[in-house]
Scaffold this motif. Sequence first.
Motif, PDB file in Angstrom:
ATOM      1  N   ASP A  39     -10.433  10.859  -3.828  1.00  0.00           N
ATOM      2  CA  ASP A  39      -9.688   9.646  -3.480  1.00  0.00           C
ATOM      3  C   ASP A  39     -10.821   8.543  -3.102  1.00  0.00           C
ATOM      4  OD1 ASP A  39     -10.364  10.708  -0.775  1.00  0.00           O
ATOM      5  OD2 ASP A  39      -8.354  11.409  -0.482  1.00  0.00           O
ATOM      6  N   VAL A  40     -10.017   7.284  -2.749  1.00  0.00           N
ATOM      7  CA  VAL A  40     -10.680   6.244  -2.213  1.00  0.00           C
ATOM      8  C   VAL A  40      -9.866   5.977  -0.767  1.00  0.00           C
ATOM      9  CG1 VAL A  40     -11.339   3.731  -2.337  1.00  0.00           C
ATOM     10  CG2 VAL A  40     -11.526   5.101  -4.240  1.00  0.00           C
ATOM     11  N   ILE A  98      -6.261   4.891  -9.779  1.00  0.00           N
ATOM     12  CA  ILE A  98      -5.713   5.295  -8.643  1.00  0.00           C
ATOM     13  C   ILE A  98      -4.108   5.587  -8.793  1.00  0.00           C
ATOM     14  CG2 ILE A  98      -4.980   4.315  -6.130  1.00  0.00           C
ATOM     15  CD1 ILE A  98      -7.945   4.779  -6.537  1.00  0.00           C
ATOM     16  N   ASP A  99      -3.669   6.767  -8.155  1.00  0.00           N
ATOM     17  CA  ASP A  99      -2.164   7.190  -8.465  1.00  0.00           C
ATOM     18  C   ASP A  99      -1.438   6.300  -7.383  1.00  0.00           C
ATOM     19  OD1 ASP A  99      -0.043   8.319  -8.683  1.00  0.00           O
ATOM     20  OD2 ASP A  99      -0.701  10.483  -8.637  1.00  0.00           O
ATOM     21  N   GLN A 100      -0.966   5.421  -7.836  1.00  0.00           N
ATOM     22  CA  GLN A 100      -0.155   4.437  -6.983  1.00  0.00           C
ATOM     23  C   GLN A 100       1.127   4.940  -6.112  1.00  0.00           C
ATOM     24  OE1 GLN A 100       0.548   0.710  -9.017  1.00  0.00           O
ATOM     25  NE2 GLN A 100      -1.677   0.401  -9.313  1.00  0.00           N
ATOM     26  N   GLU A 101       1.751   6.008  -7.058  1.00  0.00           N
ATOM     27  CA  GLU A 101       2.605   6.840  -6.309  1.00  0.00           C
ATOM     28  C   GLU A 101       2.478   7.527  -5.156  1.00  0.00           C
ATOM     29  OE1 GLU A 101       5.863   6.070  -7.351  1.00  0.00           O
ATOM     30  OE2 GLU A 101       4.996   4.512  -8.558  1.00  0.00           O
ATOM     31  N   LYS A 102       1.197   7.929  -4.927  1.00  0.00           N
ATOM     32  CA  LYS A 102       0.862   8.881  -3.855  1.00  0.00           C
ATOM     33  C   LYS A 102      -0.103   8.254  -2.717  1.00  0.00           C
ATOM     34  CE  LYS A 102       1.129  13.030  -6.914  1.00  0.00           C
ATOM     35  NZ  LYS A 102       0.184  13.937  -7.310  1.00  0.00           N
ATOM     36  N   ILE A 103      -0.012   6.770  -2.769  1.00  0.00           N
ATOM     37  CA  ILE A 103      -0.704   6.090  -1.566  1.00  0.00           C
ATOM     38  C   ILE A 103      -0.294   6.580  -0.386  1.00  0.00           C
ATOM     39  CG2 ILE A 103      -1.364   4.189  -0.545  1.00  0.00           C
ATOM     40  CD1 ILE A 103      -1.714   2.949  -3.492  1.00  0.00           C
ATOM     41  N   GLU A 104      -1.151   7.120   0.931  1.00  0.00           N
ATOM     42  CA  GLU A 104      -0.602   7.279   1.998  1.00  0.00           C
ATOM     43  C   GLU A 104      -1.246   6.294   3.100  1.00  0.00           C
ATOM     44  OE1 GLU A 104      -1.813  11.417   2.417  1.00  0.00           O
ATOM     45  OE2 GLU A 104      -0.239  12.163   1.050  1.00  0.00           O
ATOM     46  N   ALA A 105      -0.782   6.212   4.160  1.00  0.00           N
ATOM     47  CA  ALA A 105      -1.159   5.615   5.247  1.00  0.00           C
ATOM     48  C   ALA A 105      -1.217   6.081   6.518  1.00  0.00           C
ATOM     49  CB  ALA A 105      -0.686   3.928   5.152  1.00  0.00           C
ATOM     50  N   SER A 106      -1.893   5.983   7.623  1.00  0.00           N
ATOM     51  CA  SER A 106      -1.573   6.609   8.852  1.00  0.00           C
ATOM     52  C   SER A 106      -2.323   5.551   9.973  1.00  0.00           C
ATOM     53  CB  SER A 106      -2.164   7.710   9.119  1.00  0.00           C
ATOM     54  OG  SER A 106      -3.516   7.855   9.007  1.00  0.00           O
ATOM     55  N   LEU A 107      -1.915   5.240  11.221  1.00  0.00           N
ATOM     56  CA  LEU A 107      -2.523   4.508  12.265  1.00  0.00           C
ATOM     57  C   LEU A 107      -2.706   5.239  13.447  1.00  0.00           C
ATOM     58  CD1 LEU A 107      -2.909   1.379  13.214  1.00  0.00           C
ATOM     59  CD2 LEU A 107      -0.838   1.466  14.071  1.00  0.00           C
ATOM     60  N   ALA A 108      -4.077   5.052  13.982  1.00  0.00           N
ATOM     61  CA  ALA A 108      -4.445   6.158  14.826  1.00  0.00           C
ATOM     62  C   ALA A 108      -5.573   5.133  15.783  1.00  0.00           C
ATOM     63  CB  ALA A 108      -5.133   7.275  14.804  1.00  0.00           C
ATOM     64  N   ARG A 113      -5.667   3.992   8.416  1.00  0.00           N
ATOM     65  CA  ARG A 113      -6.373   4.750   7.334  1.00  0.00           C
ATOM     66  C   ARG A 113      -5.427   4.767   5.972  1.00  0.00           C
ATOM     67  NH1 ARG A 113     -10.016   9.126   7.324  1.00  0.00           N
ATOM     68  NH2 ARG A 113      -9.923  10.285   5.592  1.00  0.00           N
ATOM     69  N   VAL A 114      -5.967   4.240   4.835  1.00  0.00           N
ATOM     70  CA  VAL A 114      -5.169   4.040   3.849  1.00  0.00           C
ATOM     71  C   VAL A 114      -5.942   4.969   2.712  1.00  0.00           C
ATOM     72  CG1 VAL A 114      -3.894   2.632   1.746  1.00  0.00           C
ATOM     73  CG2 VAL A 114      -4.410   1.707   4.290  1.00  0.00           C
ATOM     74  N   ARG A 115      -5.102   6.049   2.282  1.00  0.00           N
ATOM     75  CA  ARG A 115      -5.613   7.168   1.411  1.00  0.00           C
ATOM     76  C   ARG A 115      -5.073   6.971  -0.109  1.00  0.00           C
ATOM     77  NH1 ARG A 115      -3.951  11.409  -0.664  1.00  0.00           N
ATOM     78  NH2 ARG A 115      -5.221  13.011  -1.867  1.00  0.00           N
ATOM     79  N   LEU A 116      -6.095   6.366  -0.930  1.00  0.00           N
ATOM     80  CA  LEU A 116      -5.702   5.874  -2.335  1.00  0.00           C
ATOM     81  C   LEU A 116      -6.159   7.318  -3.256  1.00  0.00           C
ATOM     82  CD1 LEU A 116      -7.137   2.604  -1.746  1.00  0.00           C
ATOM     83  CD2 LEU A 116      -4.972   2.702  -2.440  1.00  0.00           C
ATOM     84  N   PRO A 117      -5.269   8.377  -3.723  1.00  0.00           N
ATOM     85  CA  PRO A 117      -5.662   9.437  -4.358  1.00  0.00           C
ATOM     86  C   PRO A 117      -6.061   8.966  -5.745  1.00  0.00           C
ATOM     87  CG  PRO A 117      -3.383   9.520  -3.914  1.00  0.00           C
ATOM     88  CD  PRO A 117      -3.933   8.237  -3.114  1.00  0.00           C
TER      89      PRO A 117
END
Length: 132
Positions: A39-40, A98-108, A113-117
């Motif tokens: 991922d990126v 980038i697999d646009q359907e599986k992008i995830e994000a979290s905040l801490a 943090r945006v994960r682009l698989p």
Amino acid sequence: MTAQELKIQEKKAVQPDGETTKSDTYFAPHVDIFETDQDVVVLADVPGATPDGIDLSLEDNILTIQAQRQTIKPPGRLILEEYETGHYLRRFTVAETIDQEKIEASLANGVLRVRLPKVGPAQPKKIEVKIG
């Protein structure tokens, strides 16, 4: 990572799309971008933003990070204020790898943090032939 996987648009003073009726200030958050084999990852500094105040969208291969910054008014008399009030806005062009359907994000701790698989290589697949 090739330059085609995540193209950074030139950093500059940012403006929201279209016309607005408010004269809000938008800041381009600082980001770190790193890549693994799978991922990126984009790390964006958005201090003062809450998860419900972040709008993360992907349209026409443009990843947009937009966040509302909560203004904190401390009690007492203000002596010095270096943090300007405003919001965050940053855009990136996302490649087709980038697999646009599986992008995830979290905040801490003020860091988004945006994960682009990445899309995996095509796997061999047996296709069943049906009668009729």
